[in-house]
Design a protein around this motif. Structure first.
Motif, PDB file in Angstrom:
ATOM      1  N   PHE A   1       1.349  -9.587   4.726  1.00  0.00           N
ATOM      2  CA  PHE A   1       1.057  -8.591   3.688  1.00  0.00           C
ATOM      3  C   PHE A   1       0.446  -7.345   4.312  1.00  0.00           C
ATOM      4  O   PHE A   1      -0.528  -7.432   5.050  1.00  0.00           O
ATOM      5  CB  PHE A   1       0.104  -9.174   2.643  1.00  0.00           C
ATOM      6  N   PHE A   2       1.021  -6.232   3.979  1.00  0.00           N
ATOM      7  CA  PHE A   2       0.513  -4.962   4.507  1.00  0.00           C
ATOM      8  C   PHE A   2       0.074  -4.049   3.363  1.00  0.00           C
ATOM      9  O   PHE A   2       0.706  -3.961   2.355  1.00  0.00           O
ATOM     10  CB  PHE A   2       1.598  -4.251   5.311  1.00  0.00           C
TER      11      PHE A   2
ATOM     12  N   GLU B   1      -2.471   3.243   7.621  1.00  0.00           N
ATOM     13  CA  GLU B   1      -1.431   3.047   8.635  1.00  0.00           C
ATOM     14  C   GLU B   1      -0.531   1.841   8.290  1.00  0.00           C
ATOM     15  O   GLU B   1       0.517   1.641   8.902  1.00  0.00           O
ATOM     16  CB  GLU B   1      -2.131   2.813   9.983  1.00  0.00           C
ATOM     17  N   ASN B   2      -0.979   1.055   7.319  1.00  0.00           N
ATOM     18  CA  ASN B   2      -0.345  -0.246   7.077  1.00  0.00           C
ATOM     19  C   ASN B   2       1.163  -0.226   6.827  1.00  0.00           C
ATOM     20  O   ASN B   2       1.887  -1.011   7.439  1.00  0.00           O
ATOM     21  CB  ASN B   2      -1.039  -0.950   5.908  1.00  0.00           C
TER      22      ASN B   2
ATOM     23  N   LEU C   1       2.995   0.341  10.011  1.00  0.00           N
ATOM     24  CA  LEU C   1       2.876  -0.810  10.914  1.00  0.00           C
ATOM     25  C   LEU C   1       3.749  -1.969  10.433  1.00  0.00           C
ATOM     26  O   LEU C   1       4.293  -2.719  11.248  1.00  0.00           O
ATOM     27  CB  LEU C   1       1.414  -1.256  11.025  1.00  0.00           C
TER      28      LEU C   1
ATOM     29  N   THR D   1       7.233  -0.963  11.679  1.00  0.00           N
ATOM     30  CA  THR D   1       7.412  -1.027  13.133  1.00  0.00           C
ATOM     31  C   THR D   1       7.376  -2.479  13.617  1.00  0.00           C
ATOM     32  O   THR D   1       8.127  -2.847  14.528  1.00  0.00           O
ATOM     33  CB  THR D   1       6.360  -0.185  13.882  1.00  0.00           C
ATOM     34  N   HIS D   2       6.532  -3.296  13.003  1.00  0.00           N
ATOM     35  CA  HIS D   2       6.519  -4.715  13.384  1.00  0.00           C
ATOM     36  C   HIS D   2       7.829  -5.397  12.960  1.00  0.00           C
ATOM     37  O   HIS D   2       8.378  -6.211  13.699  1.00  0.00           O
ATOM     38  CB  HIS D   2       5.319  -5.438  12.776  1.00  0.00           C
ATOM     39  N   ALA D   3       8.297  -5.067  11.765  1.00  0.00           N
ATOM     40  CA  ALA D   3       9.559  -5.670  11.305  1.00  0.00           C
ATOM     41  C   ALA D   3      10.710  -5.261  12.230  1.00  0.00           C
ATOM     42  O   ALA D   3      11.551  -6.090  12.616  1.00  0.00           O
ATOM     43  CB  ALA D   3       9.851  -5.255   9.870  1.00  0.00           C
TER      44      ALA D   3
ATOM     45  N   ARG E   1       0.829  -1.206   0.000  1.00  0.00           N
ATOM     46  CA  ARG E   1       0.000   0.000   0.000  1.00  0.00           C
ATOM     47  C   ARG E   1       0.868   1.263   0.000  1.00  0.00           C
ATOM     48  O   ARG E   1       1.968   1.259   0.560  1.00  0.00           O
ATOM     49  CB  ARG E   1      -0.912   0.001   1.221  1.00  0.00           C
TER      50      ARG E   1
END
Lengths: 137, 119
Positions: free
Chosen positions: A136-137, A18-19, A22, A25-27, A12
């Motif tokens: 997948f984001f 926000e994807n 996120l 930040t998760h990675a 995206r």
């Protein structure tokens, strides 16, 4: 001692949702996951930008100036500082008329030693086949 | 039996993804699997207590509480929750709050990771 490999695929565009942030930040949180695991166990994170997601990698983002938000660019630089494998799809950059000159390729000012890799999609699919789980984001 | 880690980033109201994820968790637990459920981004809305069930809106507090009683581990991203004003005091009892590395740690030994993105 074992390793679980995670692949974060960002599709995206930035700031529309926000994807992408996120995803990063998760990675990045893969660097502190050991507190939950046994000694020697690790989680690695590869991040790949594909499709309109490559727009997240544009240089000179003004998120702080316009929205008082940390930019996706900064998060990519932090990812490089933490030695995450950051890949950007070459075909999608070409499709949007972009090149390595337009995107975040390094984070030297942060002290990062690794750089962004602009790679053909085939290399991203190879990564996707090699990881244990895909997000997948 | 296996372990399923589910991450859901979609909001409680405005999307049916959380409904799907909760139903999937219920089915997996019913079959005897262990389920770790992570909510981040707008998905942290699921953690708020005092949700009122209207027929026109998704209402998942009751099914989530029932699943927690059956062994579901459910955790909200603390930073995502706090950014939305969802604090410890208005979090449903039994709903954990951790940083994002909890999700990755759960994925470490999951047989399957099902990541359901946000809006």
């Amino acid at each position: 001692m074992s390793t679980t490999k995670l692949g974060f695929i960002v599709q995206r565009p930035p700031y529309k949702s926000e994807n992408p942030k996120l995803a990063l930040t998760h990675a990045i949180s893969s660097q502190s996951v050991e507190v939950y695991l046994n000694d020697g166990d690790i989680v690695t994170a590869d991040v790949a930008f594909i499709g309109d997601g490559v727009l997240n990698c544009l240089k000179n983002q003004k998120a702080m100036e316009k929205y008082a938000l940390s930019s996706t660019e900064t998060h990519i630089k932090n990812s490089l500082l933490l030695d995450l494998n950051v890949m950007v799809c070459k075909e999608d950059l070409d499709r949007l008329g972009l090149s390595e000159n337009d995107i975040v390729m390094d984070a030297e000012e942060f002290g990062a030693e690794v750089t962004t890799k602009v790679v053909p999609f085939s290399e991203i699919t190879k990564m996707m086949e090699e990881v244990n789980h895909l997000l997948f984001f | 039996m296996g372990k399923l880690t589910i991450g859901c980033f979609s909001s409680l109201v405005g999307s049916m993804s959380l409904d799907f994820a909760v139903k999937l968790s219920a089915a997996a637990i019913e079959k005897g699997h262990k389920v770790d459920f992570w909510v981040s981004g707008n998905g942290t809305m699921l953690s708020i207590k005092g949700q009122r069930a209207f027929k026109d809106y998704s209402a998942l507090m009751k099914p989530v509480q029932e699943l927690m009683g059956k062994g579901l581990t459910i955790t909200a991203c603390e930073a995502c929750a706090e950014a939305r004003g969802y604090n410890k005091e208005n979090t449903m009892e039994g709903f954990k709050r951790h940083s994002m590395d909890w999700y990755l740690a759960s994925a470490f030994n999951a047989d399957r990771l099902l990541h359901i993105g946000g809006e």
